[in-house]
Design an enzyme around this catalytic site. Structure first.
Site, short mmCIF file in Angstrom:
data_model
loop_
_atom_site.label_atom_id
_atom_site.label_comp_id
_atom_site.label_asym_id
_atom_site.label_seq_id
_atom_site.Cartn_x
_atom_site.Cartn_y
_atom_site.Cartn_z
N ASP A 19 0.83 -1.08 0.14
CA ASP A 19 0.13 0.03 -0.10
C ASP A 19 1.05 1.07 -0.16
OD1 ASP A 19 -1.97 1.99 0.98
OD2 ASP A 19 -3.23 0.39 0.99
N ALA B 184 0.32 3.57 -9.39
CA ALA B 184 -0.61 3.55 -8.39
C ALA B 184 -0.57 4.92 -7.74
CB ALA B 184 -0.21 2.78 -7.12
N THR C 30 0.50 13.96 -15.10
CA THR C 30 -0.81 14.15 -15.77
C THR C 30 -0.95 15.40 -16.39
OG1 THR C 30 -3.08 14.21 -15.42
CG2 THR C 30 -1.64 14.47 -13.18
N GLU D 185 -3.51 17.02 -16.13
CA GLU D 185 -4.17 17.68 -14.81
C GLU D 185 -3.20 18.74 -14.10
OE1 GLU D 185 -7.40 17.65 -13.16
OE2 GLU D 185 -7.61 17.24 -15.36
N TYR E 130 -6.30 16.47 -6.31
CA TYR E 130 -5.47 15.32 -7.13
C TYR E 130 -4.19 16.23 -7.96
CZ TYR E 130 -4.49 12.29 -11.34
OH TYR E 130 -3.92 11.57 -12.15
N LYS F 168 -0.40 15.47 -7.69
CA LYS F 168 0.56 15.03 -8.78
C LYS F 168 1.42 16.00 -9.05
CE LYS F 168 -1.20 11.31 -10.31
NZ LYS F 168 -0.40 10.01 -10.66
#
Ligand code: NAP
Ligand code: G4F
Length: 348
Positions: free
Chosen positions: A58, A81, A125, A127, A149, A153
């Protein structure tokens, strides 16, 4: 034979990348999360489940990431991930920081301690550009993240750069624009539309509730995009690359085209539902991937119309098989219908 470790092998890109690396002769290891119900349908769908080695880990647990790298002894780590759904990051902003931002540090620190010669790919990304930046966006365009998010990132992007410049690690950022496929999660707008169109055309659903129809994205085909991840790690020097088709289309256009595939008029079925609007949305993304085309020799072949058609036809075929009573690896039957969702925060 090279070893590769893919974090997030159970996701869309993880599954396609695993398939690609297996075809290139790699020994492929992948991390997965312990869930109450296993989530291996994409690996089974591509028929590669038995050919990869799965390692439980994780991103919030540094020791599990360290152990994944020790066990797999990778030549290359592809860090895919993340909590990847922008809408959910507004509901769980702390999680975005813990998982999507600090997760990068946990993987990079493990590499630095265990073997700094490992090559590292970071799933950055489009984004990052957020709102307020001109299009088309390239590696020089300033970032202006517009969601928790994207902010997470951005941290991952800079950590990757810092470990490259500070510790000499071969670390690359792939600034990938939206890429879709029949393996896309059902909460993302493209697959939500293709799945609904398939159901509507078979009489299994009567309407499609969406949010911002005007948002524009540069949508490509995921199997072509994972190739770039590999190409970046095969170069003489590490670098950052924009990966995109160069075209932009609105959500409305995607819906129109998808309904056209089954000869239906989108306006009869699509309704705007404010539950699917975000507090802040990115209005327009369109990438300029000239650097990747020049240096990696990459260019996309699947464009908008073909992508929509691939996705709608695949979901149609799945629902038809389902109606015939066939069992096969697939996600849709485990999702609740929108009618049963009571909270605003479920962006499905
Ligand atoms: P995805 O289908 O949502 O897959 C995400 C993966 O991350 C899944 O394997 C998921 O595991 C895993 N994960 C989530 N939280 C985790 C945690 N706490 N610990 C360990 N693993 C965790 O996303 P994708 O579309 O393949 O995207 C891959 C990466 O590229 C992501 O980092 C995404 O942000 C980035 N990206 C995607 C796009 C795109 O258009 N697809 C564009 C640019 C960047 P479960 O299966 O257990 O949930
Ligand atoms: O499909 P989306 O949820 O993807 P989004 O937000 O662009 O993020 C995806 O691409 C990023 C790359 O740019 C990745 F980094 C990220 O991990 C993810 O893969 O939404 C696309 C657009 C948005 O403007 C959204 O507001 O579609 C709009 N939209 C309109 N109605 C909807 C809906 N999005 C969703 N998910 N559901 C709707 O009903």
């Amino acid at each position: 034979m090279k070893n590769a470790l893919i974090t997030g092998i159970t996701g869309q890109d993880g599954a396609y990348l695993a398939q690609l690396l297996l075809s290139k002769g790699y020994r492929v290891f992948g991390t997965y999360r312990r869930l109450s119900t296993p989530n291996f349908w994409r690996l089974q769908y591509l028929d590669i489940f038995d050919r990869v080695t799965l390692i439980p880990a994780d991103l919030v647990d540094s020791s599990s990431m360290m152990s994944a790298i020790n066990v797999s002894a990778p030549d290359e780590v592809y860090h895919l991930a993340a909590q990847s759904f922008v809408g959910a990051s507004f509901d769980q902003p702390v999680g975005a920081g813990e998982i999507t931002a600090l997760g990068v540090t946990r993987v990079l620190e493990s590499i630095r301690e265990i073997n700094p010669a490992i090559k590292f790919y970071q799933a950055s990304t489009s984004e990052l550009y957020g709102n307020g930046n001109c299009v088309p966006q390239n590696e020089q365009t300033p970032f202006h993240p517009s969601s928790p998010y994207a902010a997470a990132k951005l941290y991952g992007y800079w950590l990757t750069t810092i470990y490259r410049e500070g510790y000499g690690i071969f670390a690359c950022n792939g600034i990938l624009f939206n890429h879709e496929s029949p393996l896309r999660g059902l909460e993302f707008v493209t697959r939500k539309i293709s799945n609904a169109v398939a159901k509507i055309s078979l009489g299994l659903q009567d309407r499609l509730l969406l949010g911002n129809l005007e948002a524009k994205r540069d949508w490509g085909y995921a199997p072509e995009y994972v190739e770039c991840m590999w190409l970046m790690l095969q170069q003489d020097k590490p670098g950052d690359y924009v990966i995109s088709t160069g075209e932009t289309h609105s959500v409305k256009e995607f819906a129109l085209k998808a309904f056209e595939v089954v000869d239906l008029d989108w306006q009869k079925y699509v309704e705007v539902d404010e539950r699917f609007l975000r507090p802040l949305d990115v209005e327009c993304l369109q990438g300029d991937s000239s650097k990747a085309r020049r240096e990696l020799g990459w260019q996309p072949s699947v464009k908008f119309d073909e992508l929509v058609e691939i996705m709608v036809r695949e979901d149609l075929s799945r629902w038809e098989r389902c109606r015939r009573g066939e069992a096969f690896p697939w996600d849709a039957p485990s999702y609740p219908s929108e009618a049963r969702i009571l909270t605003r925060s479920l962006h499905v």
